[in-house]
Motif scaffolding. Structure first.
Motif, PDB file in Angstrom:
ATOM      1  N   GLN A   1       0.823  -1.200   0.000  1.00  0.00           N
ATOM      2  CA  GLN A   1       0.000   0.000   0.000  1.00  0.00           C
ATOM      3  C   GLN A   1       0.862   1.257   0.000  1.00  0.00           C
ATOM      4  N   ARG A   2       1.971   1.226   0.699  1.00  0.00           N
ATOM      5  CA  ARG A   2       2.877   2.380   0.686  1.00  0.00           C
ATOM      6  C   ARG A   2       3.411   2.640  -0.712  1.00  0.00           C
TER       7      ARG A   2
ATOM      8  N   ARG B   1       1.920   1.762  -3.583  1.00  0.00           N
ATOM      9  CA  ARG B   1       0.812   2.269  -4.399  1.00  0.00           C
ATOM     10  C   ARG B   1       0.546   3.743  -4.112  1.00  0.00           C
ATOM     11  N   THR B   2       0.599   4.120  -2.842  1.00  0.00           N
ATOM     12  CA  THR B   2       0.343   5.510  -2.466  1.00  0.00           C
ATOM     13  C   THR B   2       1.422   6.431  -3.018  1.00  0.00           C
TER      14      THR B   2
ATOM     15  N   ALA C   1       1.037   6.703  -6.786  1.00  0.00           N
ATOM     16  CA  ALA C   1      -0.145   7.493  -7.112  1.00  0.00           C
ATOM     17  C   ALA C   1       0.128   8.982  -6.914  1.00  0.00           C
ATOM     18  N   ALA C   2       0.865   9.311  -5.841  1.00  0.00           N
ATOM     19  CA  ALA C   2       1.202  10.713  -5.602  1.00  0.00           C
ATOM     20  C   ALA C   2       2.091  11.257  -6.704  1.00  0.00           C
TER      21      ALA C   2
END
Length: 209
Positions: free
Chosen positions: A130-131, A133-134, A137-138
């Protein structure tokens, strides 16, 4: 007074990484790790309750070591395209510095028995994913990526292409060539430049009157 443990977890995991790099995840067994370091099997079971936990730690420790520098490279407080280029280079430079661990990452979590991992290891893996992906995405947002195709372009530039370059050489038993980082950066730059221009870089100041 109890004697200090002769073999710590990192020593055993280092041995497991060597075995995985040489023979694949299937070669990582409790007895093989013990034999590699010259330890009794009980030393391995003292640190890891079973093979699923051992395989999980091999994978997670390797991924987390790689991600430490990757997240720093993806810092969007600097120019977004510069961050993207740095991330692509990191994939190659880290692999050059850590070829055995890079060989581990050329597999997937499933190859290391993720379906049988203890719950705490699964949660740890999901948190790390998740880190990533985040962070991606940023960066994609900073680069102006809006459609799913644009986001996939960022992922291709910063993950898939650098890894394919590493894979081609490591799987052939060859050292990474001196130009590998530059090539990864050039490919990433070409893909990132295909994205729409936005305010990822601040506009120039107005001309003086």
């Amino acid at each position: 007074m109890a004697r200090p443990a002769r073999f710590d977890a990192d020593q055993l995991l280092d041995a497991a990484v060597r075995l995985a790099a040489a023979t694949g995840p299937g070669g990582v067994t409790m007895s093989a790790v013990a034999n590699d370091v010259g330890a009794p099997s009980g030393s391995v079971y003292h640190r890891f309750p079973g093979r699923p936990a051992l395989l999980a730690e091999v994978w997670l420790r390797t991924v987390e070591r790689f991600q430490e520098g990757y997240f720093k490279a993806l810092d969007t407080d600097v120019d977004a395209r510069q961050a993207g280029r740095a991330a692509a280079r990191h994939v190659v430079s880290w692999s050059r510095a850590h070829p055995e661990e890079a060989a581990v990452l050329l597999y997937g979590a499933g190859d290391f028995g993720r379906a049988h991992w203890p719950k705490e290891h699964v949660h740890r893996a999901e948190h790390g994913n998740q880190r990533v992906r985040t962070a991606l995405a940023a960066l994609a947002e900073a680069l102006g990526a809006k459609a799913r195709q644009d986001t996939e372009c960022v992922e291709l530039a910063l993950i898939d292409l650098p890894l394919s370059l590493v894979r081609r050489h490591l799987r052939a038993g060859e050292p990474l060539p001196a130009h590998a980082e530059d090539l990864a950066e050039e490919c990433a730059t070409a893909l990132l430049n295909s994205l729409p221009t936005n305010s990822a870089s601040p506009p120039p100041p107005p001309a003086a009157p």
